[in-house]
Write an enzyme that holds these catalytic residues in place. Structure first.
Site, PDB file in Angstrom:
ATOM      1  N   GLU A 114      17.385 -10.186  -5.198  1.00  0.00           N
ATOM      2  CA  GLU A 114      16.926  -8.875  -4.727  1.00  0.00           C
ATOM      3  C   GLU A 114      15.512  -9.052  -4.199  1.00  0.00           C
ATOM      4  OE1 GLU A 114      17.045  -6.215  -8.078  1.00  0.00           O
ATOM      5  OE2 GLU A 114      19.038  -6.943  -8.639  1.00  0.00           O
ATOM      6  N   LYS A 116      11.620  -8.200  -4.090  1.00  0.00           N
ATOM      7  CA  LYS A 116      10.682  -7.710  -5.103  1.00  0.00           C
ATOM      8  C   LYS A 116       9.798  -6.663  -4.429  1.00  0.00           C
ATOM      9  CE  LYS A 116       7.756  -9.222  -8.867  1.00  0.00           C
ATOM     10  NZ  LYS A 116       6.676  -8.268  -8.710  1.00  0.00           N
ATOM     11  N   ASP A 118       6.998  -3.971  -4.000  1.00  0.00           N
ATOM     12  CA  ASP A 118       5.666  -3.873  -4.590  1.00  0.00           C
ATOM     13  C   ASP A 118       5.282  -2.405  -4.725  1.00  0.00           C
ATOM     14  OD1 ASP A 118       3.298  -4.600  -5.662  1.00  0.00           O
ATOM     15  OD2 ASP A 118       2.370  -5.221  -3.773  1.00  0.00           O
ATOM     16  N   TYR A 226      17.081  -0.923  -9.348  1.00  0.00           N
ATOM     17  CA  TYR A 226      17.428  -2.344  -9.474  1.00  0.00           C
ATOM     18  C   TYR A 226      18.044  -2.733 -10.812  1.00  0.00           C
ATOM     19  CZ  TYR A 226      12.642  -2.499 -11.402  1.00  0.00           C
ATOM     20  OH  TYR A 226      11.499  -2.269 -12.102  1.00  0.00           O
ATOM     21  N   LYS A 315       7.574 -15.723  -5.583  1.00  0.00           N
ATOM     22  CA  LYS A 315       6.516 -14.935  -4.932  1.00  0.00           C
ATOM     23  C   LYS A 315       6.160 -15.477  -3.549  1.00  0.00           C
ATOM     24  CE  LYS A 315       4.261 -12.020  -6.722  1.00  0.00           C
ATOM     25  NZ  LYS A 315       3.446 -11.828  -7.918  1.00  0.00           N
ATOM     26  N   CYS A 409     -25.310   8.723  18.904  1.00  0.00           N
ATOM     27  CA  CYS A 409     -24.084   8.108  19.410  1.00  0.00           C
ATOM     28  C   CYS A 409     -24.409   6.761  20.057  1.00  0.00           C
ATOM     29  CB  CYS A 409     -23.425   9.035  20.410  1.00  0.00           C
ATOM     30  SG  CYS A 409     -22.047   8.260  21.266  1.00  0.00           S
ATOM     31  N   CYS A 412     -23.831   7.309  24.119  1.00  0.00           N
ATOM     32  CA  CYS A 412     -24.610   8.209  24.986  1.00  0.00           C
ATOM     33  C   CYS A 412     -25.978   8.541  24.410  1.00  0.00           C
ATOM     34  CB  CYS A 412     -23.847   9.498  25.229  1.00  0.00           C
ATOM     35  SG  CYS A 412     -23.741  10.538  23.762  1.00  0.00           S
ATOM     36  N   CYS A 427     -19.912  12.611  17.665  1.00  0.00           N
ATOM     37  CA  CYS A 427     -20.728  12.846  18.840  1.00  0.00           C
ATOM     38  C   CYS A 427     -20.065  14.025  19.551  1.00  0.00           C
ATOM     39  CB  CYS A 427     -20.701  11.608  19.741  1.00  0.00           C
ATOM     40  SG  CYS A 427     -21.384  11.937  21.368  1.00  0.00           S
ATOM     41  N   CYS A 432     -19.992  12.010  26.987  1.00  0.00           N
ATOM     42  CA  CYS A 432     -20.278  10.697  26.392  1.00  0.00           C
ATOM     43  C   CYS A 432     -19.340   9.643  26.988  1.00  0.00           C
ATOM     44  CB  CYS A 432     -20.102  10.794  24.880  1.00  0.00           C
ATOM     45  SG  CYS A 432     -20.055   9.214  24.063  1.00  0.00           S
TER      46      CYS A 432
HETATM   47  S1  IVH Z   1      13.864  -6.388 -12.508  1.00  0.00           S
HETATM   48  C1  IVH Z   1      13.261  -8.431 -16.123  1.00  0.00           C
HETATM   49  N1  IVH Z   1      13.989  -6.229  -9.909  1.00  0.00           N
HETATM   50  O1  IVH Z   1       8.526  -6.409 -10.818  1.00  0.00           O
HETATM   51  C2  IVH Z   1      13.512  -7.420 -15.179  1.00  0.00           C
HETATM   52  N2  IVH Z   1      11.894  -5.863 -10.949  1.00  0.00           N
HETATM   53  O2  IVH Z   1       7.136  -8.328 -12.514  1.00  0.00           O
HETATM   54  C3  IVH Z   1      12.290  -6.895 -14.560  1.00  0.00           C
HETATM   55  N3  IVH Z   1      10.094  -5.337  -9.418  1.00  0.00           N
HETATM   56  O3  IVH Z   1       7.898  -4.282 -13.498  1.00  0.00           O
HETATM   57  C4  IVH Z   1      12.600  -5.875 -13.602  1.00  0.00           C
HETATM   58  N4  IVH Z   1      11.289  -5.417  -7.588  1.00  0.00           N
HETATM   59  O4  IVH Z   1       8.152  -3.253 -11.222  1.00  0.00           O
HETATM   60  C5  IVH Z   1      13.205  -6.144 -10.991  1.00  0.00           C
HETATM   61  N5  IVH Z   1      14.263  -6.100  -7.616  1.00  0.00           N
HETATM   62  C6  IVH Z   1      13.471  -6.011  -8.690  1.00  0.00           C
HETATM   63  C7  IVH Z   1      12.103  -5.703  -8.609  1.00  0.00           C
HETATM   64  C8  IVH Z   1      11.355  -5.647  -9.777  1.00  0.00           C
HETATM   65  C9  IVH Z   1      10.094  -5.199  -8.093  1.00  0.00           C
HETATM   66  C10 IVH Z   1       8.910  -5.194 -10.267  1.00  0.00           C
HETATM   67  C11 IVH Z   1       9.100  -4.259 -11.429  1.00  0.00           C
HETATM   68  C12 IVH Z   1       8.692  -5.025 -12.644  1.00  0.00           C
HETATM   69  C13 IVH Z   1       7.916  -6.160 -12.051  1.00  0.00           C
HETATM   70  C14 IVH Z   1       8.023  -7.362 -12.940  1.00  0.00           C
END
Ligand code: IVH
Length: 673
Positions: A114, A116, A118, A226, A315, A409, A412, A427, A432
């Site tokens: 999946e 991740k 943010d 998720y 990451k 400004c 001008c 301004c 100007c």
């Molecule tokens: S699963 C062990 N799935 O990442 C399961 N988390 O570093 C943990 N996050 O607090 C959650 N996308 O806020 C999961 N597809 C995803 C995610 C996800 C973002 C975040 C979530 C969690 C943090 C953990």
């Protein structure tokens, strides 16, 4: 409406609205127009107003509404919300893979990959299918109860869809703020004198922690679900992939990019693809989460500390970097706003070289205590303009310079003005030069004088040649026809066409001229209002703040801006030049209606209109002495119907009330076209 009938209709409407909500917000596949959707909601609101006893907590009308909270209560998570271990490259991922194959003593393991997201992790609790409590992750054990704020997120179902509804279930996901909306949102904050947020993630967090759910509702938050925290009272699949499928069926928004993969190589390929592509997404994504699919394997692998061993976050390289603030420069926008910009030592952030960052305004620079020469942390999230996140004060040598915004400004030289309630400085000189290119470009644009064949590039050339010094000079270009023809790339025909287009624009209605002048806060809607009210620019020039603020929908900010504009001598002389050039600065006065032909008549307006908006038609009815109401009753005289009219049309037919099309209405009031 009789209660029984109302109750039936309300429940029909709820189902219909929930379905369209789901199609729009979860699947992103709307099937009806916004206008049609609004009509459905309005009808439900009306029924619920008439019969408050019929309101259910999961009604789509009940997403916002509660009073501001004093603070957030704590919620102890029945199952901890874990965090994730990280892998920063392929080797680290493979090391994890070897560890788990060792523990499980097998290699035929399926993974769910999946993205991740943010944002901010939340837990959503449902009792018998109804959303009852939502909380933030907090420290993983205890979070905050933000139920009322989460209810405002349209992709969170207030009641799950059909299917096998468990007695209790907790669903987990990530709330985020779409990147496309982020920049505009910050610009509006800055304009109100509020501090901008550093990135979409902080904005999502800040939005969820608003004490007044109405503030949260104004922010376009969204969610990806998720996983499942726990479930009781229903059979759920024994693997993560099918659990996600089940959640989808229950109406949750699950990301479409999730993949079920069969080998570590496939997982690494998935990570590589998204490493390349994640910037294109409309949400911040900082990696890939790899999860072991089978739940019995997950149990076997267990949790070490706060990190489950059955999942890992691959990451992406950080989108933050450290660099030096070399200087601060300012540029001048169309409305004359003077915008500070950070000049940075070029640095690569998230794959792109960055050498500028926005600084918004003076307050922002002060709040961060930014000094020229400082080492700063900068961040880039997608297409979002790079931001300075923080100053590394420990690296200061004492040679850093405190920055002062210019008093005049930079283009001008005229004194700048600081607006009282905004943190920005302006301004206000209409001639100007730096503003000029932007301003003239705006004057000729589609929404304003709509001069075909003239864009900012050509405007700039005219300004550089000294042909244009203000918007009114466009109308003197015809005196320089020969010079224009001799200019680079400008042929006889194109010059003739251009001059004709410029000449033609003299007849534009007053509202267009008002938009074109680029008065702060005056967009097309306000311009229409002003033109309707004052009909000539001279009357508007003489208007006081009180007179302006007395007009409905015109607040003090607009009133001040209009008065300030017309108080400025250079602006007034531009208007005189426009007048001398023959630009029409007035609309035909509507004759003041001595009689009120619609006096005593009750109207309902419904559906989507062709020529006018519903509110314009309603406004006209009121001007002519008629009354407008929201629902059809025996006392209604006329129902004006546009496209996709719903139940109100049906009501009108049932009650045998006169039904008018938009044209018939115009005919009735003697304004047929
Ligand atoms: S699963 C062990 N799935 O990442 C399961 N988390 O570093 C943990 N996050 O607090 C959650 N996308 O806020 C999961 N597809 C995803 C995610 C996800 C973002 C975040 C979530 C969690 C943090 C953990």
């Amino acid at each position: 409406m009789a209660t029984e009938q109302a109750s039936r209709r309300a429940s029909e409407l709820r189902d219909e609205i929930n379905q369209h909500n789901y199609l729009y917000h979860v699947l992103d596949q709307p099937e009806i127009s916004d206008a049609r959707y609004d009509t459905l909601v309005k009808e439900l609101v009306e029924i619920e107003e008439e019969h408050p006893e019929l309101i259910t907590p999961d009604s789509p009308t009940q997403r916002v509404g509660a009073e501001p909270a004093e603070g957030f209560e704590e919620v102890r998570h029945p199952r901890p919300m874990y965090s994730l271990g990280n892998a920063f490259d392929d080797d680290e991922f493979m090391a994890w893979y070897r560890r788990i194959t060792g523990v499980l003593e097998r290699e035929d393991i399926d993974f769910v990959c999946e993205l991740k997201y943010d944002g901010l992790a939340v837990a959503l609790r449902y009792e018998n299918g109804v959303f009852v409590e939502g909380s933030t992750r907090g420290n993983g054990m205890v979070g905050e109860n933000v139920t009322l704020n989460l209810r405002t997120i349209k992709s969170i179902p207030l009641r799950v869809r059909n299917g096998n509804v468990p007695a209790t279930m907790e669903v987990r996901g990530e709330v985020y703020f779409p990147k496309s909306k982020f920049q505009l949102f910050n610009e509006e904050r800055v304009a109100r004198g509020e501090a901008p947020y550093a990135n979409p993630r902080n904005t999502a967090a800040g939005s969820l922690r608003q004490l007044d759910p109405r503030s949260t509702a104004e922010r376009p938050l969204d969610i990806f679900v998720y996983g499942l925290g726990y479930v009781e009272g229903a059979e759920f699949p024994d693997n993560h992939w099918e659990t996600l499928e089940t959640l989808k069926e229950l109406g949750f928004k699950v990301n479409v990019n999730n993949s079920l993969l069969r080998s570590p190589q496939e997982v690494l390929d998935f990570c590589r693809v998204w490493l390349e592509k994640h910037e294109e997404l409309d949400y911040a994504c900082d990696g890939v989460v790899v999860k072991v699919n089978r739940l019995d394997y997950q149990d076997h692998l267990g949790v070490v500390g706060r990190e489950p061993r059955w999942a890992i976050a691959y990451k992406f390289p950080a989108t933050q970097s450290v660099t030096r603030l070399l200087d601060i420069e300012v540029n001048v926008g169309r409305t004359g706003s003077i915008n500070p910009i950070a000049i940075l030592e070029p640095v690569v952030v998230g794959g792109a070289t960055v050498q500028h960052a926005t600084l918004h305004n003076e307050d922002y620079i002060k709040a961060k205590d930014l000094r020229i020469g400082d080492w700063v942390v900068i961040e880039r999230a997608g297409e979002v303009i790079p931001q300075i996140v923080s100053v590394i004060t420990s690296r200061r040598t004492g040679d850093e310079q405190v920055y002062e915004m210019p008093k005049s400004c930079p283009s001008c030289g005229q004194d700048v003005v600081r607006s009282e309630e905004e943190a920005a400085i302006y301004c206000v000189n209409a001639s100007c030069p730096a503003q000029l290119v932007r301003l003239v470009g705006h004057f000729v644009s589609k929404g304003a004088m709509d001069i075909d064949g003239l864009g900012e590039r050509l405007v700039q050339i005219f300004i550089e040649h000294g042909f244009v010094n203000d918007v009114a000079d466009l109308y003197t270009l015809k005196e320089r026809k020969q010079e224009l023809v001799e200019m680079d790339r400008m042929g006889e025909t194109s010059v003739s066409n251009l001059l004709e287009a410029i000449d033609g624009s003299k007849e534009r209605p007053l509202a267009r001229v008002l938009v074109g002048l680029g008065i702060q806060h005056i967009g097309s809607e306000v311009a229409e209002l002003l033109a309707r009210q004052f009909t000539t620019i001279d009357k508007l020039t003489g208007a006081t703040e009180e007179e302006l603020s007395a007009i409905p929908s015109i607040g003090p900010k607009i009133a001040q801006s209009v008065v300030a504009y017309f108080r400025n001598e250079s602006n007034l002389s531009v208007i005189e030049k426009l007048r001398a050039a023959g630009v029409r600065l007035e609309d035909e006065a509507r004759e003041v209606l001595a009689e009120r032909p619609l006096e005593g008549k009750r109207f309902v307006v419904t559906g989507r209109m062709e020529r006018f908006s519903r509110s314009q038609i309603e406004g006209r009815i009121k001007e002519l002495g008629g009354a407008v109401s929201g629902s059809v009753s025996g006392r209604t005289d006329y129902v004006v119907v546009g496209a996709d009219a719903g139940s109100k049309l049906a009501d009108a037919e049932r009650l045998e009330i006169a039904i008018l099309s938009e044209d018939e209405f115009l005919e009735l009031i003697g304004e047929a076209v």
